[in-house]
Design a protein around this motif. Structure first.
Motif, mmCIF file in Angstrom:
data_model
loop_
_atom_site.group_PDB
_atom_site.id
_atom_site.type_symbol
_atom_site.label_atom_id
_atom_site.label_comp_id
_atom_site.label_asym_id
_atom_site.label_seq_id
_atom_site.Cartn_x
_atom_site.Cartn_y
_atom_site.Cartn_z
ATOM 1 N N SER A 114 28.402 69.977 49.064
ATOM 2 C CA SER A 114 28.894 70.706 47.899
ATOM 3 C C SER A 114 27.803 70.760 46.838
ATOM 4 N N TYR A 115 27.766 71.871 46.112
ATOM 5 C CA TYR A 115 26.839 71.980 44.986
ATOM 6 C C TYR A 115 27.520 71.439 43.739
ATOM 7 N N LEU A 116 26.792 70.622 42.985
ATOM 8 C CA LEU A 116 27.340 70.010 41.773
ATOM 9 C C LEU A 116 26.296 70.078 40.668
ATOM 10 N N SER A 117 26.706 70.522 39.499
ATOM 11 C CA SER A 117 25.801 70.550 38.347
ATOM 12 C C SER A 117 26.389 69.701 37.225
ATOM 13 N N THR A 118 25.526 69.135 36.425
ATOM 14 C CA THR A 118 25.952 68.258 35.332
ATOM 15 C C THR A 118 25.298 68.684 34.026
ATOM 16 N N ASP A 119 25.846 68.183 32.925
ATOM 17 C CA ASP A 119 25.221 68.435 31.636
ATOM 18 C C ASP A 119 24.202 67.334 31.345
ATOM 19 N N GLU A 120 23.653 67.349 30.128
ATOM 20 C CA GLU A 120 22.608 66.386 29.770
ATOM 21 C C GLU A 120 23.097 64.940 29.819
ATOM 22 N N LYS A 121 24.402 64.726 29.673
ATOM 23 C CA LYS A 121 24.964 63.374 29.669
ATOM 24 C C LYS A 121 25.428 62.929 31.056
ATOM 25 N N GLY A 122 25.240 63.781 32.052
ATOM 26 C CA GLY A 122 25.652 63.425 33.405
ATOM 27 C C GLY A 122 27.090 63.754 33.716
ATOM 28 N N ASN A 123 27.777 64.452 32.816
ATOM 29 C CA ASN A 123 29.158 64.860 33.072
ATOM 30 C C ASN A 123 29.176 66.085 33.994
ATOM 31 N N ILE A 124 30.127 66.120 34.898
ATOM 32 C CA ILE A 124 30.215 67.227 35.839
ATOM 33 C C ILE A 124 30.556 68.518 35.098
ATOM 34 N N ARG A 125 29.745 69.526 35.308
ATOM 35 C CA ARG A 125 29.940 70.815 34.655
ATOM 36 C C ARG A 125 30.487 71.858 35.617
ATOM 37 N N GLN A 126 30.019 71.837 36.857
ATOM 38 C CA GLN A 126 30.439 72.843 37.829
ATOM 39 C C GLN A 126 30.385 72.277 39.240
ATOM 40 N N VAL A 127 31.333 72.686 40.065
ATOM 41 C CA VAL A 127 31.397 72.236 41.459
ATOM 42 C C VAL A 127 31.740 73.431 42.340
ATOM 43 N N THR A 128 31.024 73.596 43.440
ATOM 44 C CA THR A 128 31.383 74.573 44.457
ATOM 45 C C THR A 128 31.330 73.887 45.816
ATOM 46 N N GLY A 129 32.054 74.446 46.774
ATOM 47 C CA GLY A 129 32.077 73.844 48.101
ATOM 48 C C GLY A 129 33.303 72.978 48.304
ATOM 49 N N PRO A 130 33.330 72.161 49.357
ATOM 50 C CA PRO A 130 34.508 71.345 49.686
ATOM 51 C C PRO A 130 34.961 70.432 48.553
ATOM 52 N N LEU A 131 34.014 69.925 47.778
ATOM 53 C CA LEU A 131 34.359 68.990 46.709
ATOM 54 C C LEU A 131 35.277 69.614 45.669
ATOM 55 N N LYS A 132 35.237 70.935 45.547
ATOM 56 C CA LYS A 132 36.050 71.621 44.537
ATOM 57 C C LYS A 132 37.532 71.353 44.745
ATOM 58 N N ALA A 133 37.937 71.131 46.013
ATOM 59 C CA ALA A 133 39.351 70.917 46.323
ATOM 60 C C ALA A 133 39.825 69.510 45.994
ATOM 61 N N CYS A 134 38.889 68.611 45.666
ATOM 62 C CA CYS A 134 39.305 67.224 45.413
ATOM 63 C C CYS A 134 38.554 66.595 44.242
ATOM 64 N N VAL A 135 38.218 67.407 43.252
ATOM 65 C CA VAL A 135 37.510 66.896 42.076
ATOM 66 C C VAL A 135 38.308 65.787 41.384
ATOM 67 N N THR A 136 39.621 65.960 41.315
ATOM 68 C CA THR A 136 40.453 64.971 40.624
ATOM 69 C C THR A 136 40.477 63.634 41.351
ATOM 70 N N GLY A 137 40.054 63.614 42.618
ATOM 71 C CA GLY A 137 40.049 62.364 43.383
ATOM 72 C C GLY A 137 38.738 61.604 43.314
ATOM 73 N N ILE A 138 37.755 62.114 42.572
ATOM 74 C CA ILE A 138 36.454 61.441 42.469
ATOM 75 C C ILE A 138 36.612 60.107 41.740
ATOM 76 N N VAL A 139 36.149 59.040 42.362
ATOM 77 C CA VAL A 139 36.211 57.717 41.736
ATOM 78 C C VAL A 139 34.833 57.206 41.335
ATOM 79 N N ARG A 140 33.775 57.795 41.925
ATOM 80 C CA ARG A 140 32.423 57.371 41.568
ATOM 81 C C ARG A 140 31.416 58.434 41.966
ATOM 82 N N CYS A 141 30.448 58.680 41.105
ATOM 83 C CA CYS A 141 29.370 59.628 41.405
ATOM 84 C C CYS A 141 28.066 58.857 41.545
#
Length: 258
Positions: A114-141
């Motif tokens: 999955s493609y993932l982009s973050t802002d300057e603070k490391g917060n997730i800004r955008q997600v595409t691919g399989p991860l998009k269906a389970c973003v709310t289940g992320i427990v650690r990056c």
């Protein structure tokens, strides 16, 4: 057609599939497979995609005749020896779990990067691919390791699985295949060749590029590239109040800011 799971010892998943394909009558089941996932490994400034088992010890099988299939499997001595636990020899996958797995994996049962982009603070800004269906289940990056840990509910239990990601700094590099546990072919999406398109005078895009449509029905529409194949580009856009995907020719796109 319902999904079921056979639990075997880790490392023997493909052996179980081979045994079933050889001995079990084909009318008792439709598919028998292992779910794999891709992980990105970085070595010596190069990117390698490894394909590993997403759920070690799990073999999925689909059938309309589960009782007959179960009885057949139990009569095979070699099969019983390969099972991890007699009490969970044959388990049913819930409809919601089946639908979720179908959403995140490809036709060859692989959960792609999955493609993932973050802002300057490391917060997730955008997600595409399989991860998009389970973003709310992320427990650690773990951006340095190029994966996130996601908590999923499979077979009525909470489990964690690693989902591979690519970041902005990865998408312009060639992604080579390394260790592959799955019997799959290398997909075209990771064979990045800029030169042929450049020679034709066509614009070159990569997953993660911010683009805008310059003509046609979607003229002026901004979006983000998440897949490029030949001269066609799949772009994620926000339309009619929801995120959706459009596939358009590369020649009617331009990179934003250019």
């Amino acid at each position: 057609m319902r999904w079921y799971v056979l639990q075997t010892r880790t490392g023997e998943e493909e052996k179980v599939i081979g045994l079933i394909q050889k001995i079990v009558p084909s009318y008792l089941y439709e598919e028998c497979f292992v779910v794999y996932h891709e992980q990105l490994w970085r070595r010596q400034q190069k990117n390698f995609v490894h394909v590993k088992r997403a759920f070690p010890g799990y073999v999925f099988i689909t059938s309309k005749e589960p009782e007959a299939l179960f009885f057949c499997l139990k009569q095979i001595p070699a099969m019983s020896k390969m099972m991890a636990d007699d009490e969970s020899f044959f388990l049913t996958v819930e409809k919601e779990e089946e639908a979720f797995l179908k959403r995140i994996m490809s036709d060859d049962h692989v959960i792609r990067l999955s493609y993932l982009s973050t802002d300057e603070k490391g917060n997730i800004r955008q997600v595409t691919g399989p991860l998009k269906a389970c973003v709310t289940g992320i427990v650690r990056c773990r951006f340095g390791k190029r994966h996130v840990i996601v908590r999923l509910r499979i077979l009525g239990e909470e489990k964690t699985v690693l989902l591979g990601i690519v970041l902005d700094e990865d998408i312009r590099q060639e992604l080579r295949y390394g260790k592959v546990e799955a019997p799959i072919q290398v997909p075209e999406q990771y064979r990045i060749h800029e030169e042929p398109e450049a020679k034709k005078g066509l614009p070159v895009f990569f997953p993660g590029n911010s683009v805008v449509v310059i003509s046609g029905a979607f003229e002026g529409m901004p979006g983000v590239v998440y897949e490029v194949k030949n001269h066609m580009v799949k772009v994620g856009v926000y339309l009619l109040g929801q995120n959706m995907t459009i596939e358009i020719p590369a020649e009617i796109l331009r990179k934003r800011g250019c």
